[in-house]
Design an enzyme around this catalytic site. Structure first.
Site, PDB file in Angstrom:
ATOM      1  N   VAL A   1     -19.351   3.558   0.425  1.00 17.84           N
ATOM      2  CA  VAL A   1     -19.326   2.278  -0.001  1.00 17.84           C
ATOM      3  C   VAL A   1     -19.084   1.296   1.197  1.00 17.84           C
ATOM      4  CG1 VAL A   1     -17.154   3.381  -1.716  1.00 17.84           C
ATOM      5  CG2 VAL A   1     -16.665   2.592   0.836  1.00 17.84           C
TER       6      VAL A   1
ATOM      7  N   SER B   1      -1.609   1.162   3.485  1.00 17.32           N
ATOM      8  CA  SER B   1      -0.915   1.756   4.407  1.00 17.32           C
ATOM      9  C   SER B   1       0.076   1.362   4.541  1.00 17.32           C
ATOM     10  CB  SER B   1      -1.285   2.265   5.431  1.00 17.32           C
ATOM     11  OG  SER B   1      -0.869   3.116   6.645  1.00 17.32           O
TER      12      SER B   1
ATOM     13  N   TYR C   1      -7.104   0.306  12.791  1.00 22.54           N
ATOM     14  CA  TYR C   1      -7.117   1.046  11.276  1.00 22.54           C
ATOM     15  C   TYR C   1      -5.548   0.333  11.034  1.00 22.54           C
ATOM     16  CZ  TYR C   1      -5.608   4.231   7.826  1.00 22.54           C
ATOM     17  OH  TYR C   1      -4.812   4.354   6.454  1.00 22.54           O
TER      18      TYR C   1
ATOM     19  N   LYS D   1      -6.125  -2.001   7.715  1.00 20.76           N
ATOM     20  CA  LYS D   1      -4.950  -2.103   6.457  1.00 20.76           C
ATOM     21  C   LYS D   1      -3.955  -3.090   6.435  1.00 20.76           C
ATOM     22  CE  LYS D   1      -5.738   2.350   5.235  1.00 20.76           C
ATOM     23  NZ  LYS D   1      -6.761   2.227   3.502  1.00 20.76           N
TER      24      LYS D   1
END
Length: 262
Positions: A66, A142, A155, A159
């Site tokens: 993606v 998340s 990360y 998020k």
């Protein structure tokens, strides 16, 4: 040739606009649970992953990254052949670049944000003209988009960005009649989480530590997240947009619990 179809559903399931339910990261974990739930309830699913989602035989499936233009073009072409997009679930994620803000590599940072943040933006843009009023986008963020975990800067940032991107998307797509919401899962018993627990020095204690992060004192199940996503994508959530919904067993309900690293 374009095959326009209304999604066939059991009488008990809410009808969706024309087209397929696109689920990225559909081969395992939360993504697989999402795809399976939609398929079980009679919706046609377009499963997207780097490997073909095994649980979706009889449904359109595509190998696609993606984060690449070529991958998004393959997804868009298949969705057009299926008559449009009823629901887009941006679930694909990359977690392979741990490290503090002083340690994370530039390559790891770019890959993490490319998959987790930029891809949901660009895939939504690629598919938006295939979405009728009443369609929905659900982003899988998340709890680490709501608070930070030490030594996981990339990360956390990806998020956290997805949380606010969801709000921006909800405002920008509202004139088209497309709703955009997100879920923020806590620690979920996916293959990767269970593997990390098993690989620790003391799996029993590590599992208890994970469970104790949640007010319900257990790990969530992928299907529990999928059920919330199904609701957010359905007409039953028709007046919800721009919502970030924690599916975290109460992890973020407590200041002390939220402050502990996952």
């Amino acid at each position: 040739m374009t095959r326009a179809r209304l999604t066939a559903v059991p009488a008990s399931a809410p009808a969706l606009p024309p087209g397929v339910v696109v689920v990225t990261g559909a081969a395992r974990g939360i993504g697989r649970a999402i795809a399976e739930l939609y398929a079980e309830r009679g919706h046609r699913v377009l499963g997207v992953d780097l490997t073909l989602p095994p649980a979706l035989r009889g449904h359109p499936r595509v190998r696609a990254d993606v984060s690449t233009a070529a991958g998004r073009e393959r997804i868009t072409r298949l969705a057009r052949e299926e008559g449009g997009v009823a629901v887009l679930v941006n679930n694909a994620a990359f977690q392979g670049a741990p490290g503090s803000v002083l340690e994370v590599s530039e390559r790891g940072w770019s890959r993490t944000l490319g998959v987790n943040l930029t891809a949901p933006l660009l895939l939504t843009r690629a598919l938006i003209d295939l979405m009728a009023p009443g369609s929905a986008v659900v982003n899988v963020a998340s709890v680490q988009g709501l608070f930070a975990e030490q030594n996981n800067a990339a990360y956390n940032a990806s998020k956290g960005g997805l949380v606010n991107l969801t709000r921006a998307m909800s405002l920008d797509l509202a004139p088209r009649g497309v709703r955009v919401n997100a879920v923020a899962p806590g620690a979920i018993a996916t293959e990767s989480v269970l593997a990390a627990i098993a690989a620790s020095g003391d799996p029993e204690q590590t599992r208890r530590d994970y469970e104790d992060l949640h007010a319900l004192r257990r790990l969530g199940e992928p299907r529990e997240v999928a059920q919330v996503i199904y609701f957010l994508g359905s007409p039953e959530a028709s007046f919800l947009t721009g919502v970030i919904l924690p599916v975290d067993g109460g992890m973020t309900a407590s200041f002390m619990m939220a402050g502990r690293p996952v």
